[in-house]
Scaffold this motif. Sequence first.
Motif, PDB file in Angstrom:
ATOM      1  N   GLU A 115     -64.392  13.944 153.396  1.00  0.00           N
ATOM      2  CA  GLU A 115     -65.059  12.654 153.510  1.00  0.00           C
ATOM      3  C   GLU A 115     -66.501  12.746 153.023  1.00  0.00           C
ATOM      4  N   ASP A 116     -67.192  13.822 153.399  1.00  0.00           N
ATOM      5  CA  ASP A 116     -68.564  13.984 152.932  1.00  0.00           C
ATOM      6  C   ASP A 116     -68.620  14.193 151.431  1.00  0.00           C
ATOM      7  N   THR A 117     -67.648  14.928 150.904  1.00  0.00           N
ATOM      8  CA  THR A 117     -67.577  15.108 149.464  1.00  0.00           C
ATOM      9  C   THR A 117     -67.437  13.757 148.771  1.00  0.00           C
ATOM     10  N   ALA A 118     -66.574  12.906 149.316  1.00  0.00           N
ATOM     11  CA  ALA A 118     -66.384  11.580 148.719  1.00  0.00           C
ATOM     12  C   ALA A 118     -67.704  10.817 148.693  1.00  0.00           C
ATOM     13  N   GLU A 119     -68.449  10.852 149.792  1.00  0.00           N
ATOM     14  CA  GLU A 119     -69.732  10.135 149.837  1.00  0.00           C
ATOM     15  C   GLU A 119     -70.708  10.696 148.801  1.00  0.00           C
ATOM     16  N   MET A 120     -70.748  12.025 148.709  1.00  0.00           N
ATOM     17  CA  MET A 120     -71.673  12.652 147.751  1.00  0.00           C
ATOM     18  C   MET A 120     -71.308  12.302 146.316  1.00  0.00           C
ATOM     19  N   VAL A 121     -70.027  12.422 146.003  1.00  0.00           N
ATOM     20  CA  VAL A 121     -69.575  12.113 144.642  1.00  0.00           C
ATOM     21  C   VAL A 121     -69.820  10.634 144.335  1.00  0.00           C
TER      22      VAL A 121
END
Lengths: 127, 127
Positions: free
Chosen positions: B2-8
Motif C-alpha cells: 500500500e505504501d509503495t502504491a502511494e509512493m509510486v
Amino acid sequence: MEDTAEMVGRAFVDHYYHLFDNDRASLSSLYRDTSMLTFEGQKFAGSTEISSKLTQLPLDQCRHVISTVDSQPSSPTGGGGIVVFVSGSLQLAGEEHHLRFSQMFHLIPTAEGSFYVQNDMFRLSYG
Amino acid sequence: MEDTAEMVGRAFVDHYYHLFDNDRASLSSLYRDTSMLTFEGQKFAGSTEISSKLTQLPLDQCRHVISTVDSQPSSPTGGGGIVVFVSGSLQLAGEEHHLRFSQMFHLIPTAEGSFYVQNDMFRLSYG
C-alpha cells in the motif's frame, strides 16, 4: 469490450448509488476481503471495515445525482476488470446546497458472472 | 504494497504534470498501444492517438496544481498495477480563474521496472 465496459459501468453506478441512498448496509455485498476504500484520504480495507465506514457516515438521508460516468476495461490483456470514473453531487435532506464529488471504482469479475469492487476512491470537490 | 502504491502514485503524478506543463509531446512515452484515454467523455486509444489529442489541446501555457493524490494497488492478487486518483486545478496563462479537474490513471508495471498508463480518464469539475 469497450461498449461492454460502458454498459457495466453505468449499470453498476445506478445500482451502487441506489443502494447507498436506500439500503446502505447492503453495499457490503459489493466488496470482498481484498477490497480497498480511500474516503477523503482515509483508508479502509476489506468489506467489513469498508461497510462499517459507509454505514457510519453522517448522511442519514442523502441522494446522489450523477453527472458523468466514464468506463474502460482495466486490463491490457483482457482480464475482464473495469475502471469506472464518476462525477456528481450529493444532496442532503434539509440542505439547499449540494456537495460535488468524484469517485472511481475498479470492478473485478466474479466466478458467478457479476462484479465486485476491488478499488474505491472518493473525494468531495471543493470549489 | 500500500505504501509503495502511494509512493509510486505521487512520483508518477509529479512527473506526469511536469511533462504536461513543460514538454507535452514527451507524454507519449508514458502510453502504449493498449492504452485508453477518455477526455471529457471523448475516447482515444493507443499512444499515438492519445498523444495527438493531448498535444492539440488548446492549453498553450498551463500549469496543473495538484490538491489530492490517492493511490491503491489495483489487483487483488498482487499484479503490481496501481490506480491513482487526482484532484486539482488547471491554471491558464493570462486567465484569473482556475479550472478544477479530477483524473484517474491505471498504471501497469513494465518489464524495465517502470510503469505505463493503461487507463486515463479526465473530467473538468463544474461548480
